[in-house]
Each structure stands twice: as structure tokens, then as C-alpha cells.
Design a protein around this motif. Structure first.
Motif, PDB file in Angstrom:
ATOM      1  N   ILE A  42       0.856  -1.202   0.000  1.00 35.36           N
ATOM      2  CA  ILE A  42       0.000   0.000   0.000  1.00 35.36           C
ATOM      3  C   ILE A  42       0.889   1.249   0.000  1.00 35.36           C
ATOM      4  N   ALA A  43       1.915   1.230   0.871  1.00 34.12           N
ATOM      5  CA  ALA A  43       2.822   2.390   0.952  1.00 34.12           C
ATOM      6  C   ALA A  43       3.508   2.632  -0.384  1.00 34.12           C
ATOM      7  N   MET A  44       3.945   1.549  -1.036  1.00 34.96           N
ATOM      8  CA  MET A  44       4.634   1.706  -2.317  1.00 34.96           C
ATOM      9  C   MET A  44       3.676   2.251  -3.385  1.00 34.96           C
ATOM     10  N   PHE A  45       2.456   1.752  -3.384  1.00 32.82           N
ATOM     11  CA  PHE A  45       1.452   2.241  -4.335  1.00 32.82           C
ATOM     12  C   PHE A  45       1.213   3.745  -4.130  1.00 32.82           C
ATOM     13  N   LEU A  46       1.107   4.146  -2.858  1.00 33.46           N
ATOM     14  CA  LEU A  46       0.866   5.567  -2.568  1.00 33.46           C
ATOM     15  C   LEU A  46       2.060   6.437  -2.957  1.00 33.46           C
ATOM     16  N   PHE A  47       3.261   5.877  -2.822  1.00 29.79           N
ATOM     17  CA  PHE A  47       4.458   6.607  -3.263  1.00 29.79           C
ATOM     18  C   PHE A  47       4.384   6.875  -4.769  1.00 29.79           C
ATOM     19  N   ILE A  48       3.932   5.875  -5.515  1.00 31.61           N
ATOM     20  CA  ILE A  48       3.820   6.044  -6.979  1.00 31.61           C
ATOM     21  C   ILE A  48       2.820   7.163  -7.290  1.00 31.61           C
ATOM     22  N   ILE A  49       1.682   7.144  -6.585  1.00 30.10           N
ATOM     23  CA  ILE A  49       0.661   8.186  -6.792  1.00 30.10           C
ATOM     24  C   ILE A  49       1.258   9.566  -6.460  1.00 30.10           C
ATOM     25  N   GLN A  50       2.047   9.612  -5.377  1.00 31.42           N
ATOM     26  CA  GLN A  50       2.667  10.880  -4.968  1.00 31.42           C
ATOM     27  C   GLN A  50       3.614  11.403  -6.044  1.00 31.42           C
ATOM     28  N   PHE A  51       4.359  10.480  -6.653  1.00 32.75           N
ATOM     29  CA  PHE A  51       5.284  10.883  -7.717  1.00 32.75           C
ATOM     30  C   PHE A  51       4.498  11.487  -8.883  1.00 32.75           C
ATOM     31  N   ILE A  52       3.410  10.827  -9.266  1.00 36.75           N
ATOM     32  CA  ILE A  52       2.633  11.300 -10.425  1.00 36.75           C
ATOM     33  C   ILE A  52       1.997  12.664 -10.130  1.00 36.75           C
ATOM     34  N   THR A  53       1.284  12.763  -9.003  1.00 34.81           N
ATOM     35  CA  THR A  53       0.612  14.030  -8.686  1.00 34.81           C
ATOM     36  C   THR A  53       1.636  15.141  -8.418  1.00 34.81           C
ATOM     37  N   LEU A  79      -6.616  26.478 -12.612  1.00 39.97           N
ATOM     38  CA  LEU A  79      -6.302  25.313 -13.452  1.00 39.97           C
ATOM     39  C   LEU A  79      -7.434  24.306 -13.434  1.00 39.97           C
ATOM     40  N   ASN A  80      -7.658  23.698 -14.589  1.00 38.53           N
ATOM     41  CA  ASN A  80      -8.673  22.660 -14.674  1.00 38.53           C
ATOM     42  C   ASN A  80      -8.220  21.456 -13.840  1.00 38.53           C
ATOM     43  N   MET A  81      -9.023  21.073 -12.866  1.00 37.61           N
ATOM     44  CA  MET A  81      -8.722  19.962 -11.949  1.00 37.61           C
ATOM     45  C   MET A  81      -7.496  20.218 -11.061  1.00 37.61           C
ATOM     46  N   GLY A  82      -7.016  21.458 -11.036  1.00 33.66           N
ATOM     47  CA  GLY A  82      -5.847  21.773 -10.209  1.00 33.66           C
ATOM     48  C   GLY A  82      -6.125  21.494  -8.739  1.00 33.66           C
ATOM     49  N   TRP A  83      -7.306  21.901  -8.267  1.00 32.03           N
ATOM     50  CA  TRP A  83      -7.678  21.686  -6.862  1.00 32.03           C
ATOM     51  C   TRP A  83      -7.628  20.204  -6.528  1.00 32.03           C
ATOM     52  N   PHE A  84      -8.037  19.370  -7.521  1.00 30.79           N
ATOM     53  CA  PHE A  84      -8.126  17.936  -7.282  1.00 30.79           C
ATOM     54  C   PHE A  84      -6.724  17.328  -7.143  1.00 30.79           C
ATOM     55  N   PHE A  85      -5.816  17.732  -8.040  1.00 30.87           N
ATOM     56  CA  PHE A  85      -4.464  17.185  -7.975  1.00 30.87           C
ATOM     57  C   PHE A  85      -3.753  17.607  -6.698  1.00 30.87           C
TER      58      PHE A  85
END
Lengths: 354, 82
Positions: A42-53, A79-85
Motif C-alpha cells: 500500500i505504501a509503495m502504491f501511494l508513493f507512486i501516486i505521490q510521484f505522479i501528482t 487550473l482545470n482539476m488543479g484543486w483535485f491534484f
């Protein structure tokens, strides 16, 4: 090009058969606590998400004290979807640190750090420390009054360490006080140094997990009821859990986007009732319990020394717990693990409520 | 006249409060239509996630069924056709 031709093209050049055989033969033991095996994933998956965002946000963020705050407001409002990212990056960080804490405390309580996995524990704890520093450096990016005060307190606390304290404080701040220099430094840590070290350490940590195999808790060694192949069974289960985590993260990001306070003013007093991020609350609360002066010595310095000793002991616990290394039950270290876990939870709750 | 002065004073007081109020930055789209679309998308997102979980679960069950039958192992003596 068809899939088969692509596969043939690749296999003609690279021998991946040993990897395939390894993946097929990797087994994971089944026992009462097997659910805890997923926390690292789970931690590794979240790290990947953190890198992308994080990469997406870095396209628009301006790391300068004059424009940082404005650039975040523009990300969020224009920005479009900026708040979301931004919100996704914020919640991703919170959940990643939570997953890491659960992973660390479960490893501590199940004594998975014991011989021959000492290096796994050490790399894991360094990764936890890096993640916390990721959180602190990312918090300052906002450049609002709360972030400013939190970084001032955190770097000031580090400055209380004897001998090396002042050096650490000046190194982190890039000067005497938190200024625009600190923002540039923290930005450099946040987007270049920390991700680089994190990637190397995650690679080493995952390699060690594959090398040693999954650890079985001492109490479960005789109660293992079979083994599950990692590929594909556990990978599919991992995918299910990652999807649930993604859903939770997106829900939090949508329903609870993080607020933006007033722009930081170095000359203004710190806002009232200021609290650090939840993962610093146990430290914050410990510091609050110490009086200003103990037998003529600075109370905060004593507190920082004691906390550092506690963290150092925690870091080197596999080398102190000799019984577990020999495969014997070690009641003392079970209690030490319970004590550390309870202390962290209770102090965090007290810090949150007070 | 008394009423007009009273209304003016109350108006000024309210305007003063408004001026003194901190401007809160919108960290979430404020328009009701945008909000509706976002919440709707979130609900669809969860439906997608649940759907994917069901598909993965079905696939996993199938793999486990094949493994329990023991027919997932490769037969080493199988003749190869050139």
C-alpha cells in the motif's frame, strides 16, 4: 506488431526466464497476521501516486517566496482539476505516512526485524524518516502562515540538539531564520534529493524482501497453514487493496480538500492554537509536557535529547533484541514494541484533542 | 428620520463586518453545477472501482479453482510440435 512478435523480439535479446521462474516460485505464508503483508505494498502504491501528482503540480508551482503562495492559489482556482491534484497529493501524503507507520509498528510487534532482516528494518525506518521530511518540506511549499510557523518550530526544535543542532538548523533554513532561502532549499529536497534517495532505498528494500522472502512471526512459525503463490494470487489481492485505497484517497481529496491560510509573513506573530501535521503531534505533545527548565538546564534541549535517544533505540532495535535473533520468544521486546506503539497513538490523540 | 438613521447605522455596521471578514480561498469549485458534476463523477468512480474489484475477485477465484485441480502445472513430457 502483435503481442507474440513483440514478446519474441524481447526474449531474443533478453533472457527473462530466470525472472519468470522466480515469480512463479515466490510463495507467501498463510497465517493469522498475513493481512499485514499488504501494508508495504500500500505504501509503495501511494508513493507512486505521490510521484505522479507531484510531477503534475511541479509544472505549475513557482518555488519563490514572492510567487509560491500565488502559484498555489492559481493551481487551485484557475487550473482545470488543479484543486483535485493538489488535494490528491495532500491526502496521498497523509495516507502514505499512515501506511508506513502501520507497516513499521506491525514489523516491530511481530519482530520481523530479527536476523537476517536487520537491513530491511534499517532501510524501512530511514524511508519512514524520509517520508516525514517529505511531509514537512511539502508543507512549506504552501508558504502560508501555518506552514511557515510549523517549519520554524520544527527546524528550531532540531536546533536544540547539542553539538550538531545549530548546524542542522542553519543547513535546513539556509540562514538564521526561515526565509525565501528555506523555501528554495525545501523545494530542492522535496523534488530532487528526497525522491532520488527514496527510489534507491525502495529498490534496495524490495530487493531485500525478495532475497529473504516473507518473514513469519515467531508465534506463527508452527501455525502456518500453507503457502500462496505471489504471482498471480497475491498480486491480484494487492490490486484489490490498491483500488480500495485509491477510492478512499479520491473520496477524501474530493470531500475534504486542504485549506489555504493567509500568506506567510515572517514579521507577523505565529497564529494561535497552531498545531503541526498529525505525524508530528507525538513529538509536539512530548515537548509540551517538559518544563522550561530542569535543574538549571534547558527543558526543551533535554526533551530533544531524550526523544533522539528513543528514536535511535527504535532504529537499532534488531541489534538489541538478541533473543528474537536466536528464534526465542522475547517478552521484554514485545513490551517495548507495545510501549512505543501506545506512546505514539496516545500522544497523537492527546495532541489532536488539546 | 430616526428610522433612516437606524437603517444607515445598521447597514454601515454590516458593511464593516463584511470588510473585516477574512477572504477564504475556494479550494473546491463553488458553482452548484460543478459541485454536482464532481459528486456524480465520484459516485461513478466508486461504481467503476467496485466493478473492477468484482472482476479481479472472479478471476482470482478461477485461478484458485484451477490451482486446486492441479491443472496449472506445466507437463514436462508434453511433445512439442514444430
Amino acid at each position: 506488431m502483435s503481442y507474440q512478435r513483440l514478446k519474441d523480439w524481447f526474449e531474443e535479446r533478453y533472457d527473462i526466464e530466470p525472472l519468470r521462474v522466480f515469480a512463479k516460485h515466490k510463495l507467501v505464508p498463510r497465517h493469522k497476521y498475513e493481512i499485514l503483508y499488504y501494508t508495504g505494498g500500500i505504501a509503495m502504491f501511494l508513493f507512486i501516486i505521490q510521484f505522479i501528482t507531484g510531477i503534475v503540480l511541479a509544472f505549475y508551482y513557482v518555488p519563490h517566496h514572492e510567487f509560491a503562495y500565488k502559484s498555489i492559489i492559481e493551481i487551485v482556482t484557475k487550473l482545470n482539476m488543479g484543486w483535485f491534484f493538489r488535494s490528491l497529493h495532500h491526502w496521498g501524503a497523509q495516507l502514505a505516512i499512515l501506511a508506513l507507520f502501520i507497516h513499521a509498528f506491525s514489523t516491530l510487534l511481530l519482530k520481523s526485524y530479527r536476523k537476517p532482516r536487520e537491513l530491511l528494518w534499517l532501510t524501512g525506518i530511514v524511508l519512514l524518516g524520509i517520508s516525514i521530511f517529505f511531509g514537512l518540506s511539502g508543507y512549506l511549499m504552501l508558504w502560508d502562515e501555518r506552514a511557515f510557523a510549523a517549519v520554524r518550530v520544527a527546524t528550531g526544535g532540531a536546533g536544540n540538539l547539542p553539538l550538531i543542532g545549530n548546524f542542522i538548523k542553519s543547513f535546513l533554513r539556509g540562514g538564521i531564520d526561515v526565509t525565501g532561502e528555506t523555501l528554495i532549499r525545501f523545494y530542492a529536497f522535496h523534488v530532487s534529493l528526497l525522491p532520488l534517495v527514496t527510489m534507491i532505498l525502495i529498490g534496495f528494500h524490495v530487493f531485500l524482501v525478495q532475497y529473504h522472502g516473507m518473514s513469519i512471526p515467531l508465534s506463527q512459525e508452527k501455525k502456518v497453514h500453507g503457502y500462496t503463490p505471489f504471482f498471480p494470487n497475491l498480486l491480484y489481492k494487492d490490486l484489490i487493496i490498491w483500488l480500495i485505497v485509491l477510492g478512499i484517497m479520491v473520496t477524501f481529496a474530493t470531500l475534504l480538500p486542504p485549506e489555504i491560510g493567509k500568506k506567510a509573513d515572517p514579521l507577523a506573530p505565529a497564529p494561535e492554537n497552531i498545531k503541526p501535521e498529525w505525524y508530528f503531534l507525538f513529538l509536539f505533545q512530548t515537548l509540551k509536557f517538559f518544563p522550561g527548565e530542569i535543574m538549571g538546564l534547558n527543558g526543551e534541549t533535554i526533551a530533544i535529547i531524550l526523544i533522539s535517544c528513543g528514536i535511535f533505540f527504535f532504529f537499532l532495535i534488531p541489534f538489541f533484541d538478541r533473543k528474537s535473533s536466536r528464534g526465542e520468544k522475547s517478552v521484554l521486546f514485545t513490551w517495548i514494541g507495545v510501549l512505543y506503539t501506545l506512546y505514539f497513538i496516545i500522544m497523537t490523540i492527546i495532541g489532536f484533542l488539546s | 428620520m430616526k428610522r433612516i438613521i437606524l437603517v444607515l447605522v445598521s447597514l454601515l455596521m454590516n458593511a464593516g463586518i463584511l470588510l473585516a471578514q477574512e477572504t477564504k480561498i475556494d479550494v473546491f469549485p463553488a458553482a452548484p453545477y460543478d459541485r454536482f458534476i464532481i459528486y456524480q463523477t465520484l459516485a461513478i468512480f466508486w461504481v467503476g472501482i467496485i466493478g473492477l474489484i468484482i472482476i479481479i475477485r472472479m478471476k482470482l477465484k478461477e485461478i484458485e479453482r484451477i490451482q486446486s485441480l492441479g491443472i496449472d502445472k506445466e507437463d514436462k513430457d508434453t511433445p512439442l510440435l514444430d
